[in-house]
Design a protein around this motif. Structure first.
Motif, short mmCIF file in Angstrom:
data_model
loop_
_atom_site.label_atom_id
_atom_site.label_comp_id
_atom_site.label_asym_id
_atom_site.label_seq_id
_atom_site.Cartn_x
_atom_site.Cartn_y
_atom_site.Cartn_z
N ALA A 25 23.08 4.84 -45.14
CA ALA A 25 23.48 3.53 -45.66
C ALA A 25 22.94 3.35 -47.08
N TYR A 26 21.67 3.69 -47.30
CA TYR A 26 21.10 3.59 -48.65
C TYR A 26 21.84 4.52 -49.61
N GLU A 27 22.12 5.73 -49.15
CA GLU A 27 22.82 6.71 -49.99
C GLU A 27 24.23 6.24 -50.33
N ALA A 28 24.91 5.62 -49.38
CA ALA A 28 26.26 5.09 -49.64
C ALA A 28 26.21 4.04 -50.73
N ARG A 29 25.19 3.19 -50.70
CA ARG A 29 25.06 2.16 -51.74
C ARG A 29 24.82 2.81 -53.10
N ASN A 50 17.10 -4.49 -41.73
CA ASN A 50 18.38 -5.19 -41.85
C ASN A 50 18.39 -6.11 -43.07
N ARG A 51 17.28 -6.77 -43.34
CA ARG A 51 17.19 -7.63 -44.53
C ARG A 51 17.33 -6.79 -45.79
N ARG A 52 16.69 -5.64 -45.83
CA ARG A 52 16.77 -4.74 -46.99
C ARG A 52 18.21 -4.27 -47.19
N LEU A 53 18.90 -3.91 -46.13
CA LEU A 53 20.29 -3.48 -46.24
C LEU A 53 21.14 -4.61 -46.82
N GLU A 54 20.95 -5.82 -46.33
CA GLU A 54 21.72 -6.95 -46.83
C GLU A 54 21.36 -7.29 -48.27
N GLU A 55 20.09 -7.11 -48.66
CA GLU A 55 19.70 -7.31 -50.06
C GLU A 55 20.42 -6.32 -50.97
N LEU A 56 20.72 -5.14 -50.45
CA LEU A 56 21.45 -4.13 -51.21
C LEU A 56 22.95 -4.38 -51.22
#
Length: 73
Positions: A25-29, A50-56
């Motif tokens: 997920a981080y790599e996709a961003r 989940n909060r970190r993913l949404e912040e991204l």
């Protein structure tokens, strides 16, 4: 219960599969900074991750009132 000892790990981590999925997920961003990215549900039940993913800017799709994933976005 008798003589019972609990031993807790000093550190807790994710299993390899979850760790890899979060990294994807981080790599996709990173690879697609301008694209909309959606996850069908949470990768892990961890509010910090989940909060970190949404912040991204990675949206996590939830369920609608019937229990089905809401793809209306």
């Amino acid at each position: 219960m008798g003589d019972l000892t609990f031993r807790l790990a000093k550190e807790f981590g994710f299993c390899y599969g979850v760790d890899r999925a979060v990294e994807y997920a981080y790599e996709a961003r990173r690879k697609f900074p301008e694209k909309r990215i959606y996850l069908v549900g949470e990768i892990i039940h961890n509010p910090h991750v989940n909060r970190r993913l949404e912040e991204l800017g990675i949206a996590i799709l939830g369920h609608d009132t019937s229990g089905q994933f809401d793809f209306s976005r």
